[in-house]
Design an enzyme around this catalytic site. Sequence first.
Site, mmCIF file in Angstrom:
data_model
loop_
_atom_site.group_PDB
_atom_site.id
_atom_site.type_symbol
_atom_site.label_atom_id
_atom_site.label_comp_id
_atom_site.label_asym_id
_atom_site.label_seq_id
_atom_site.Cartn_x
_atom_site.Cartn_y
_atom_site.Cartn_z
ATOM 1 N N GLY A 171 0.814 -1.205 0.000
ATOM 2 C CA GLY A 171 0.000 0.000 0.000
ATOM 3 C C GLY A 171 0.848 1.256 0.000
ATOM 4 N N GLY A 172 0.284 2.278 0.646
ATOM 5 C CA GLY A 172 0.954 3.573 0.708
ATOM 6 C C GLY A 172 2.294 3.480 1.408
ATOM 7 N N GLY A 406 21.981 14.285 -30.319
ATOM 8 C CA GLY A 406 21.517 14.799 -29.030
ATOM 9 C C GLY A 406 22.170 14.056 -27.880
ATOM 10 C CB ALA A 407 23.232 10.548 -27.482
#
Length: 510
Positions: A171-172, A406-407
């Site tokens: 859960g949380g 871009g790399a």
Amino acid sequence: MTLQEIYQAFEERNNAAELGGGAKAIEKQKEAGKLTARERIKLLLDDDTFVEIDKFVLHESQNYGMQEKRIPGDGVVSGYGKIDGRLVYIYAYDFTVFGGSLGRSNAHKIVKVQKLALKNGAPVIALNDSGGARIQEGVASLSGYSDIFYQNIKASGVVPQISAILGPCAGGACYSPALTDFIFMVKDKSNMFVTGPDVVKTVTHETLTKEELGGASVHATKSGVAHFVGNDEEETLMMIRELLSFLPSNNMEDPPLVPTKDSIVRESPELQKLIPDDTNLPYDIKKLIEEVADENYFFEIMSQFAQNIVIGFARLGGRSVGIVANQPAYLAGVLDIDASDKAARFIRFCDSFDIPLVTFVDVPGFLPGRDQEHNGIIRHGAKIVYAYAEATVPKITLITRKAYGGAYIVMSSKESGADVNFAYPNAEIAVMGAAGAVNILYRSSNEAERQHAVDEYSELFSNPYRAAEKGYIDEIILPRYTRSKLILALEMTANKTESNPPKKHGNMPL
Ligand code: HXC
């Protein structure tokens, strides 16, 4: 009562408190193949350094007959101690007490430790083994989690925060670990999920075991939630000790200097042969990292997730460094969504804690394709360039082979703020590979013309000299001298001071 009787009564109470949920529950814990909270703390910390606080805290719940069941310590063992002689704060959920579930009282204990850690500037280690929110306490338990998360966020970037998941984490409850810097899990023994198998079955009709849904292997290979997986609890706890050896205790301190007998001018003749003549063949970048590191030791993080990028800690000349490296041996070292997330978060961690970054570049570009574009490679890829540019720690970059498009820019290029940029003589720094470039520029040419154009483009751009002519590369170096060159660059930048413009915080693409 005499004083002696008072002392004895205290000792009895103390011993009872240390039994947590009692002998039967401890036996059940052992049957499940798990250590108790106190055994874990003892293993993790230096001998006889643990100081427990809040041992007699009790819950105040009045529902479901809980008032009859009050166990001193209330399912969390908390305090402080030392690792390699350095102060750490720690709390461990005790599964033998109400399944280690979190209520209002034991949440107060955890928050107390978190606040002490922040005030006194030392790491916090959480050992999780818990059924989640204490069902009998309702919203009071949720309030406890909220307080813990709040402190996690306040401490982020101030003191290192480490979570070990040694049993269930449901859960949380998953969000406190998720807000910390590193998550350790134990193979086949621990699991993390926001909604468990039963809920999943009801909602999506999928039938999954706990291990299939959120076991260590899932989080180490697929989700990227876990940074480290130990084979058993003991190994996992020893890995935490090791991780801390690379880290400062807080953001105002330098990482520990570990003197080395490994010569800083040690040459590596074997590196001259590591990269194959054929530029399309792979090689293992970890061999290079290990070769140049002090005592050839590299402490890898997230070794099974997004293996096209390698991250981890090493020491160079005794100093901790964060290593980020494209891995040509996996998907040719291409950058994709997971690799971007993995690298960016690590870069930001290192920057938060003043750990210099050493980047090894061999990257053909970003991974093309619908899957990547539709899932947001633009958004995710932007994180790396953001993280590097934002980082004000010393940044040293070495291009070992390809740095395309871009790399090239995002992998700690000079223009994105790197302090020292090296390249090997075989480096290829260009917008794209020669064949790709010719396909676009000479689309309608015949085969002979195209071959000529490929040769011409390779001659012009498939080398480091154009970048060196413009000062984008500071120095072209031979592989055999890599170690000494990196160490000299780290020494040169050791007193670097740089800061970003004043702002509340940037808006990193998430
Ligand atoms: C109170 C709990 C508990 C809980 C377990 N126990 N979880 N008590 N609150 N959340 C108790 C059990 O009743 C049992 O008590 C003892 O702990 C040991 O549990 P077992 O079930 O016998 O152990 P095991 O078979 O190992 O199973 C462990 C488990 C299971 C997988 C964790 O107990 C379980 O599914 N628990 C509930 C998980 C859950 O749904 N939690 C709430 C998640 S929601 P006795 O007396 O019999 O020994 C949540 C919201 C937080 O956490 C949101 C924060 C933002």
